[in-house]
Each structure stands twice: as C-alpha cells, then as structure tokens.
Scaffold this motif. Sequence first.
Motif, PDB file in Angstrom:
ATOM      1  N   GLY A  79       0.625  -1.222   0.164  1.00 52.41           N
ATOM      2  CA  GLY A  79       0.118  -0.002   0.048  1.00 52.41           C
ATOM      3  C   GLY A  79       0.677   1.261  -0.161  1.00 52.41           C
ATOM      4  O   GLY A  79       0.544   2.302  -0.650  1.00 52.41           O
ATOM      5  N   SER A  86      -1.458  -2.129  -5.981  1.00 52.56           N
ATOM      6  CA  SER A  86      -2.627  -2.587  -5.063  1.00 52.56           C
ATOM      7  C   SER A  86      -3.888  -2.189  -5.826  1.00 52.56           C
ATOM      8  O   SER A  86      -4.837  -2.950  -5.889  1.00 52.56           O
ATOM      9  N   HIS A  87      -4.012  -1.200  -6.419  1.00 52.53           N
ATOM     10  CA  HIS A  87      -5.192  -0.743  -6.894  1.00 52.53           C
ATOM     11  C   HIS A  87      -5.725  -1.741  -8.137  1.00 52.53           C
ATOM     12  O   HIS A  87      -6.623  -2.131  -8.359  1.00 52.53           O
ATOM     13  N   GLY A  90      -5.376  -5.630  -6.939  1.00 50.47           N
ATOM     14  CA  GLY A  90      -5.549  -5.985  -5.563  1.00 50.47           C
ATOM     15  C   GLY A  90      -6.695  -6.984  -5.545  1.00 50.47           C
ATOM     16  O   GLY A  90      -6.526  -7.675  -4.324  1.00 50.47           O
ATOM     17  N   GLY A  94      -4.797  -9.926  -3.431  1.00 51.83           N
ATOM     18  CA  GLY A  94      -5.399  -9.821  -2.110  1.00 51.83           C
ATOM     19  C   GLY A  94      -6.093 -10.971  -1.513  1.00 51.83           C
ATOM     20  O   GLY A  94      -5.833 -11.141  -0.246  1.00 51.83           O
ATOM     21  N   ARG A 166      -9.169  -2.336 -13.448  1.00 53.85           N
ATOM     22  CA  ARG A 166      -8.580  -3.472 -12.701  1.00 53.85           C
ATOM     23  C   ARG A 166      -8.603  -4.867 -13.167  1.00 53.85           C
ATOM     24  O   ARG A 166      -9.431  -5.221 -14.119  1.00 53.85           O
TER      25      ARG A 166
END
Length: 530
Positions: A79, A86-87, A90, A94, A166
């Motif tokens: 982050g 991460s965006h 993610g 994640g 994304r």
Amino acid sequence: MDMLVVDLSRWQFAATAMYHFLFVPLTLGLSFMMAIMESVYVMTGREVWRKATLFWGTLFGVNFAMGVATGIVMEFQFGMNWSYYSHYVGDVFGAPLAIEGLMAFFLEATFVGLFFFGWDRLSKLGHLVVTWLVAFGANFSALWILVANGWMQNPVGAKFNPDTMRMEITDFMAVIFNPVAQAKFVHTVSAGYVTGAVFVLAISALFLVKGRHVELAKRSAVVAASFGLASALSVVVLGDESGYVATENQIMKVAAMEAAFHTEPAPAPWTIIAIPGADGEPIWSLSVPWVGGLITTRSLDKELPGINELVDRAQDRIRSGMVAYDALQQIRADGSNAQARTVFEEHWADLGYGLLLKRYREDVQNATDAEIALAAQDTVPAVWPLFWTFRIMMGLGFFFIGFFGLWFYRASRGWIDTNKPLLWLTVFLLPTPWIAIEAGWFIAEFGRQPWVVEGVLPTFYAASGLSVLDLALSLSFFVLLYTTLIVIMVMLMVRIIKAGPKEKLLTPDDEDDFVIATLPATPANKELAP
C-alpha cells in the motif's frame, strides 16, 4: 514516474524480502524435523528425543517470531510503496494474502503457543498432534504466499475490466492451481527443508566436535541426514519442473538465464560457463550439446527461442497493446461504445505491453517505431547477473545431494562422530543453503523484470508517487533495523546453542519458581524456595 523512485522502491522491497526469507526456510525445515523427533519420542519413550524436540523447538520459536515481525512489514509496503499495483491487481493478489493471514497464519500461531506451553497440559499423543499441526500450518502459510507470487509470474484466472480499470478474478481455482504457483511451492518448501537439515546437521556436528550433548547430537544428525537427502533430491527434481514451467510461461527469463541471445537448432545446448563481450553477448562459452533443449522443452524437436527473437515478438505484442490502449481510451470516453469494446476484447491480453510505452510517451497509441523498439528492448532483464546466479544456485543444489548422501551413508554405518574434518566442514557449510535460497529468489523476481505482473503491469507503472528522500530514508531505516534484528537473533540463537538442551520449557506454572530462583539468597527467600 521518476525511475530513481522506482529503483528505490524496488530496493526497499527487495531488502525487506531478502531479510524476511532468512527466517522462513529455517522455520519450514525445523518444523517437520521437530515433528519427526517427537514422533520417535512418543513411540519409544526415550527422553533424549524429548530433549531434542525441545531444543530444536526453541530455535524454531526464535525464527518464527522474527519471520512474523519482518513479514508484516512487507505487506504494508504494497500500500505504501506500490499503491497503483495494489489498485490494479488488488482484487486478485489480495485474496490469497487474506486467506494466508486469516487461516494459515492464525492456525500456525495458535499451535505454536500450544507447542511451547502444552507439554505438561496435553497427553503425549495430543502434544504430538500439535507439533505436526505446527509443521503443516507453516507449510500451509507458505502455500498461499506462493500462490500470490505465482500469479505475479503467470497471471491466470483473471481479466482486465475496462469499467473498473482493474484486474478481476474470473476463475479462483485457476489462481490456486496455477502451475507456476504449484511448482514454486514444492520447490521453495523443499529448499526450506534442506536449510533446516543443514542447520541441524551443522549444530549437531559442532556438539560432536566439542564432545557436548553427544547422544542428542548423534540422533539429530541421523534425522537431518535422512531428511536432508530426501529434501535435496526433491529440490533438484522440482527445480527442473519449475524451469520447465518457466519455459512455458516466462520464456524471456529462461533465455536470459542461459544467455541465449540467438535461437539455436533444437535441441539447444546448455551453457556451463561463458564470457560476455562488449555488446553483452557471449564471446566464448563452454556448452553441453542437447542438454538445454531437453531440460527446458523436454523434447528433441522444440526450439528454445533466443533473446533477439523474443524482442521481435515483444514488438508485435506492443503494437497490439497500442490498439488495446486506444480502444480503452474510447471506452472510458463513451462506455456504450460497442465497437471499441469488441476491439478491446480482441487485444486486451497485450495491454500490459502497450503500457511499456508509458516510459517514453503519454499517448501510447501514437508511439513511433523507435519508441516501440526501445520498449521491446526493455523486456530483456539483465542477463549476466541471472546467468551466474542461476549457476550458483544449481551448483549448490547438486552439492547438497552429494553432501547429504555422504552423511546418510556414514549414519547408516554408525560413523557419525568418527571424522572430525567432515564435522568441521559441516559446521562451516552452515550459510550455504541461505546462499542458494536467496539466489533462487533473485532469479525469480529479478528475472521477471520489467514486469511486476508478467505481461500485465510494468514495474515502473506500479510504484507510488513518493519522493526520493522519503524512500532513501525509509530504505536506510529498514536496512539498519533489520540488520540490528538479525544481529540480536544470531546472538540469541548462539546463546541457546551454548546453553544446550533443557529438561523442559518454562511454562506459566513455573513463573513463580523462576522469580524466586532469581531473587537474592536471603533467609526469607530460602523459606519460599520449593
């Protein structure tokens, strides 16, 4: 993006990752050997095996704590230092990290507590189950981390959504059973087992040379020799599988590892050593015919593409990525543009290659031939660091087979403590498995460049917009802090090793006795003594 910011961000993550992985492999290796030793204790009832389990378990606990402390920082860096990464991914990346934290880590941590404080509260069989669960928990935790990392190497089971901008999961089972992730998992944990076996064997050899704790050292050496030989064999076999999978999914990395600039007739030779010329290509090499092709393609008729040919292929993918990027801009301007969506669907897999042009111009769709050529050349990682690091790792892998084979033979004959030169050699070989493991991670991560996610997201495009000063200060802080922690950990482990095995671990019920034992010897305190 300022490339100095990107480089400092990479250095910071690489430094924390390399420090972190000093502790993880030893934890993986010790956990299973603890379980094996306690199993023998439960079956035989011999106290020496209980002492061995306690002794190696204490060293395991120190490494486990340090691994947790250094690993948490790495996750925060996604982050802080890699916010666009991460965006962008993610939703995919994640998921396995969350599973690792919520399931595997808590499982492992819970049973670690029971391992240390349950000796006098659980039955022998109950505590043995706990110890095996500690071992399985450690490996289960590694599985999910390597699933996440494997997806970065081979991003299957996901697709870019032009509406959310994304990558999103389309098939979670494909992410879990990603062949790269599975190959990395078995290869990495086997390397951890080798590390644990070398550690136990080296400390046992030290005890034998010094004539201390001889019975415990002999039995520990037998377990380490047997466990280590099986692990060393599996590392080489599974490493071959990992290389073959890389040929299927990361062919540029393989070509760079082999310094193969030109496509050779099938089957390609395998280069043992080479000397680079001024232009980066080898001017002299010593090669073994056919071996390279057999290892990488497992065939006699498939070619191993060279770097130059792969750069040409990259240019084609960059041009396709330019089309995808142009269609994406039209979708963002008008979400109902069906024609643009159709074009994007046909070319989205090459969007990441189009993003390589962002290093040279903002309007990717208008890139020149010269800029396309530069971006294509960027897909080549630094060849010679990979070439030599791979050979160091591979050489150590084969060395460990011979090393453990010799120890296994001597252990089967009962010649554990009869050769002092071998014992001293074993002590001095203690750092070698860490050298091999760190080399392996360097190959995996450095060889993936210029991608943070292979073919999907360039590394320079994923970093946060931090300042050079911020990164320089934080990098210096982490290096200083982690170096201090390692020094403290080594001092603590040396102290534990010098003290040798204990009869039992300190439990909460022993706390009062421990406090009384450390009070000054006054008449009043003598009356309190048990």
